[in-house]
Design a protein around this motif. Structure first.
Motif, mmCIF file in Angstrom:
data_model
loop_
_atom_site.group_PDB
_atom_site.id
_atom_site.type_symbol
_atom_site.label_atom_id
_atom_site.label_comp_id
_atom_site.label_asym_id
_atom_site.label_seq_id
_atom_site.Cartn_x
_atom_site.Cartn_y
_atom_site.Cartn_z
ATOM 1 N N MET A 133 0.851 -1.200 0.000
ATOM 2 C CA MET A 133 0.000 0.000 0.000
ATOM 3 C C MET A 133 0.881 1.242 0.000
ATOM 4 S SD MET A 133 -2.699 1.150 2.952
ATOM 5 C CE MET A 133 -3.427 -0.479 2.950
ATOM 6 N N SER A 134 0.597 2.164 -0.861
ATOM 7 C CA SER A 134 1.419 3.359 -0.940
ATOM 8 C C SER A 134 1.113 4.306 0.201
ATOM 9 C CB SER A 134 1.158 4.070 -2.278
ATOM 10 O OG SER A 134 -0.114 4.642 -2.286
ATOM 11 N N SER A 135 2.081 5.174 0.522
ATOM 12 C CA SER A 135 1.854 6.154 1.577
ATOM 13 C C SER A 135 0.756 7.121 1.171
ATOM 14 C CB SER A 135 3.151 6.931 1.842
ATOM 15 O OG SER A 135 3.590 7.581 0.668
ATOM 16 N N LEU A 136 0.627 7.376 -0.161
ATOM 17 C CA LEU A 136 -0.433 8.253 -0.640
ATOM 18 C C LEU A 136 -1.797 7.682 -0.277
ATOM 19 C CD1 LEU A 136 -1.197 10.749 -2.361
ATOM 20 C CD2 LEU A 136 -1.284 9.235 -4.332
ATOM 21 N N ALA A 137 -1.955 6.368 -0.496
ATOM 22 C CA ALA A 137 -3.240 5.741 -0.224
ATOM 23 C C ALA A 137 -3.542 5.692 1.259
ATOM 24 C CB ALA A 137 -3.244 4.325 -0.805
ATOM 25 N N SER A 138 -2.554 5.456 2.082
ATOM 26 C CA SER A 138 -2.800 5.240 3.498
ATOM 27 C C SER A 138 -3.009 6.530 4.264
ATOM 28 C CB SER A 138 -1.623 4.462 4.110
ATOM 29 O OG SER A 138 -0.431 5.221 3.994
ATOM 30 N N SER A 139 -2.595 7.671 3.722
ATOM 31 C CA SER A 139 -2.615 8.898 4.505
ATOM 32 C C SER A 139 -3.556 9.966 3.959
ATOM 33 C CB SER A 139 -1.194 9.479 4.571
ATOM 34 O OG SER A 139 -0.731 9.798 3.273
ATOM 35 N N HIS A 140 -4.337 9.654 2.929
ATOM 36 C CA HIS A 140 -5.155 10.698 2.324
ATOM 37 C C HIS A 140 -6.601 10.267 2.133
ATOM 38 C CE1 HIS A 140 -1.168 12.233 1.298
ATOM 39 N NE2 HIS A 140 -1.723 13.390 1.061
ATOM 40 N N GLN A 141 -7.473 11.225 2.305
ATOM 41 C CA GLN A 141 -8.857 11.061 1.893
ATOM 42 C C GLN A 141 -8.921 11.274 0.386
ATOM 43 O OE1 GLN A 141 -10.689 14.221 4.139
ATOM 44 N NE2 GLN A 141 -11.194 12.869 5.856
ATOM 45 N N ILE A 142 -9.935 10.706 -0.226
ATOM 46 C CA ILE A 142 -10.088 10.866 -1.665
ATOM 47 C C ILE A 142 -11.552 11.143 -1.985
ATOM 48 C CG2 ILE A 142 -10.364 8.369 -2.044
ATOM 49 C CD1 ILE A 142 -8.852 8.763 -4.702
ATOM 50 N N ILE A 143 -11.794 12.105 -2.880
ATOM 51 C CA ILE A 143 -13.140 12.417 -3.343
ATOM 52 C C ILE A 143 -13.335 11.776 -4.715
ATOM 53 C CG2 ILE A 143 -14.776 14.241 -3.941
ATOM 54 C CD1 ILE A 143 -13.122 16.161 -2.231
ATOM 55 N N VAL A 144 -14.475 11.129 -4.915
ATOM 56 C CA VAL A 144 -14.815 10.557 -6.219
ATOM 57 C C VAL A 144 -16.120 11.197 -6.687
ATOM 58 C CG1 VAL A 144 -15.328 8.477 -7.537
ATOM 59 C CG2 VAL A 144 -13.694 8.375 -5.634
ATOM 60 N N THR A 145 -16.053 12.019 -7.713
ATOM 61 C CA THR A 145 -17.256 12.625 -8.285
ATOM 62 C C THR A 145 -17.790 11.723 -9.396
ATOM 63 O OG1 THR A 145 -15.790 13.975 -9.669
ATOM 64 C CG2 THR A 145 -16.703 15.005 -7.702
ATOM 65 N N GLY A 146 -19.108 11.704 -9.556
ATOM 66 C CA GLY A 146 -19.695 10.775 -10.515
ATOM 67 C C GLY A 146 -19.541 9.342 -10.050
ATOM 68 N N ALA A 147 -19.647 9.141 -8.746
ATOM 69 C CA ALA A 147 -19.309 7.849 -8.142
ATOM 70 C C ALA A 147 -20.251 6.727 -8.528
ATOM 71 C CB ALA A 147 -19.269 7.989 -6.616
ATOM 72 N N THR A 148 -21.462 7.039 -9.013
ATOM 73 C CA THR A 148 -22.400 5.990 -9.396
ATOM 74 C C THR A 148 -22.285 5.594 -10.866
ATOM 75 O OG1 THR A 148 -24.131 7.653 -9.797
ATOM 76 C CG2 THR A 148 -24.080 6.634 -7.611
ATOM 77 N N SER A 149 -21.258 6.076 -11.539
ATOM 78 C CA SER A 149 -21.032 5.722 -12.940
ATOM 79 C C SER A 149 -20.602 4.258 -13.036
ATOM 80 C CB SER A 149 -19.951 6.612 -13.539
ATOM 81 O OG SER A 149 -18.699 6.321 -12.917
ATOM 82 N N ILE A 150 -20.524 3.740 -14.269
ATOM 83 C CA ILE A 150 -20.149 2.334 -14.422
ATOM 84 C C ILE A 150 -18.712 2.084 -13.978
ATOM 85 C CG2 ILE A 150 -21.838 1.908 -16.238
ATOM 86 C CD1 ILE A 150 -19.622 2.012 -18.282
ATOM 87 N N VAL A 151 -17.834 3.066 -14.120
ATOM 88 C CA VAL A 151 -16.468 2.902 -13.613
ATOM 89 C C VAL A 151 -16.462 2.985 -12.088
ATOM 90 C CG1 VAL A 151 -14.123 3.847 -13.605
ATOM 91 C CG2 VAL A 151 -15.432 3.792 -15.735
ATOM 92 N N GLY A 152 -17.309 3.852 -11.534
ATOM 93 C CA GLY A 152 -17.386 3.999 -10.089
ATOM 94 C C GLY A 152 -17.753 2.714 -9.384
ATOM 95 N N ARG A 153 -18.601 1.922 -10.003
ATOM 96 C CA ARG A 153 -19.006 0.637 -9.422
ATOM 97 C C ARG A 153 -17.801 -0.239 -9.099
ATOM 98 N NH1 ARG A 153 -21.689 -4.036 -13.222
ATOM 99 N NH2 ARG A 153 -21.456 -5.788 -11.784
ATOM 100 N N PHE A 154 -16.770 -0.171 -9.941
ATOM 101 C CA PHE A 154 -15.573 -0.981 -9.737
ATOM 102 C C PHE A 154 -14.481 -0.225 -8.992
ATOM 103 C CE2 PHE A 154 -17.687 -2.527 -13.583
ATOM 104 C CZ PHE A 154 -17.806 -3.878 -13.297
ATOM 105 N N LEU A 155 -14.468 1.096 -9.155
ATOM 106 C CA LEU A 155 -13.407 1.888 -8.555
ATOM 107 C C LEU A 155 -13.528 1.988 -7.042
ATOM 108 C CD1 LEU A 155 -10.940 3.724 -8.856
ATOM 109 C CD2 LEU A 155 -12.512 5.646 -9.186
ATOM 110 N N LEU A 156 -14.731 2.198 -6.522
ATOM 111 C CA LEU A 156 -14.883 2.394 -5.080
ATOM 112 C C LEU A 156 -14.320 1.222 -4.269
ATOM 113 C CD1 LEU A 156 -18.401 4.094 -4.802
ATOM 114 C CD2 LEU A 156 -16.155 5.143 -5.172
ATOM 115 N N PRO A 157 -14.668 -0.029 -4.596
ATOM 116 C CA PRO A 157 -14.069 -1.140 -3.847
ATOM 117 C C PRO A 157 -12.551 -1.198 -3.962
ATOM 118 C CG PRO A 157 -15.983 -1.889 -5.085
ATOM 119 C CD PRO A 157 -15.675 -0.501 -5.565
#
Length: 299
Positions: free
Chosen positions: A1-25
């Protein structure tokens, strides 16, 4: 796991899109605290970790949640991103990924004025993102997919499957020899996660095509096979196909269909993803459509 992933919040706009379905998990698995923004709240099944939903209309930038997030993934239409950038800068966002389209190139010389305008719009938006992010010292990346599918909600492969499921055949214009590279939405989600923390991807755009190149005809034949049906392809002359498209546009919900869509069956729409493979290991799957939700094909 990268330090970027472990130490930051992330905003996802358009989260219910078809890519969002796979990206959120995938983001949750990578250790991000994910703040999903969409006009409609939509819980994503099978996720673990910290996922928070924010019901906002991002066409109103002031509605963005006030967070200490340093990363944004923009899955909504790319032209909605530039107006958000001043707000994102004030929130301290320093990294963003947006999704554009290879339509930037493939529709630039279209005979349809609306398609030419769309291509020009993508070009202007990418330029605006680069300029604004440069001024705000935000590291950006734009990912341009080709023919996106997820075997359920997409407007490409699923639409073809729906027609086949309903009528048992599919009409083709001429030989339908134009080359295609369908790319699965989950491969795009994986590409996004892989590119997020790679400095080599900063301030660049990448074309993302699928792992297999095949003709339009072969693509449709594979869809028949995935539905367990023999391939019944009806070749129609160009003039008849165009007339059929014109009639189709008179039906409710079909006004966006235009004759150029048919003409492109015999036009190659191929884009190399070699740069993405080199810079962050993008390795998309071959085209293997699998439809598990039959209800989606009844719509």
């Amino acid at each position: 796991m990268s330090s970027l992933a472990s130490s930051h919040q992330i905003i996802v706009t358009g989260a219910t899109s078809i890519v969002g379905r796979f990206l959120l998990p995938r983001l949750l698995e990578a250790g991000y605290e994910v703040h999903a923004a969409s006009r409609k709240r939509n819980e994503t099944p099978g996720t673990t970790g910290k996922l928070l939903w924010h019901q906002v209309d991002i066409s109103c930038p002031e509605q963005l949640p006030k967070l200490n997030a340093t990363v944004l993934v923009h899955l909504a239409p790319l032209w909605l991103l530039p107006p958000l950038l001043p707000i994102l800068d004030s929130l301290g966002v320093k990294r963003l990924i947006g999704f554009g389209s290879t339509s930037l190139f493939s529709k630039a010389d279209s005979a349809d004025a609306g398609e030419r305008q769309l291509a020009a719009r993508f070009a202007l938006v990418e330029e605006a993102i680069g300029s604004a992010c440069g001024a705000s010292e935000i590291d950006w990346t734009v990912l341009r997919p080709t023919l996106v599918y997820d075997c359920g909600r997409d407007k490409n492969i699923t639409q073809i499957a729906r027609f086949i499921h309903r009528y048992g055949f599919f009409p083709l214009l001429g030989n339908a020899r134009g080359l295609r590279q369908p790319v699965h939405a989950d491969d795009l989600a994986q590409a996004c996660v892989m590119a997020l923390s790679q400095p080599i991807t900063f301030n660049k755009s990448y074309n993302l095509s699928g792992g297999e190149t095949l003709t339009y005809r072969q693509m449709v034949e594979k869809i028949f096979g995935s539905l367990g049906k023999p391939a019944r392809l009806v070749t129609i002359p160009a003039w008849m196909f165009r007339r059929g498209i014109e009639v189709l546009t008179l039906l409710p919900g079909k006004r966006s269909v235009n004759p150029e869509m048919a003409t492109r069956m015999n036009v190659d729409l191929c884009f190399s993803h070699a740069a993405a493979a080199r810079d962050f290991g993008f390795a998309p799957r071959p085209f293997l459509p699998v439809f598990t939700q039959w209800d989606d094909l009844q719509k």
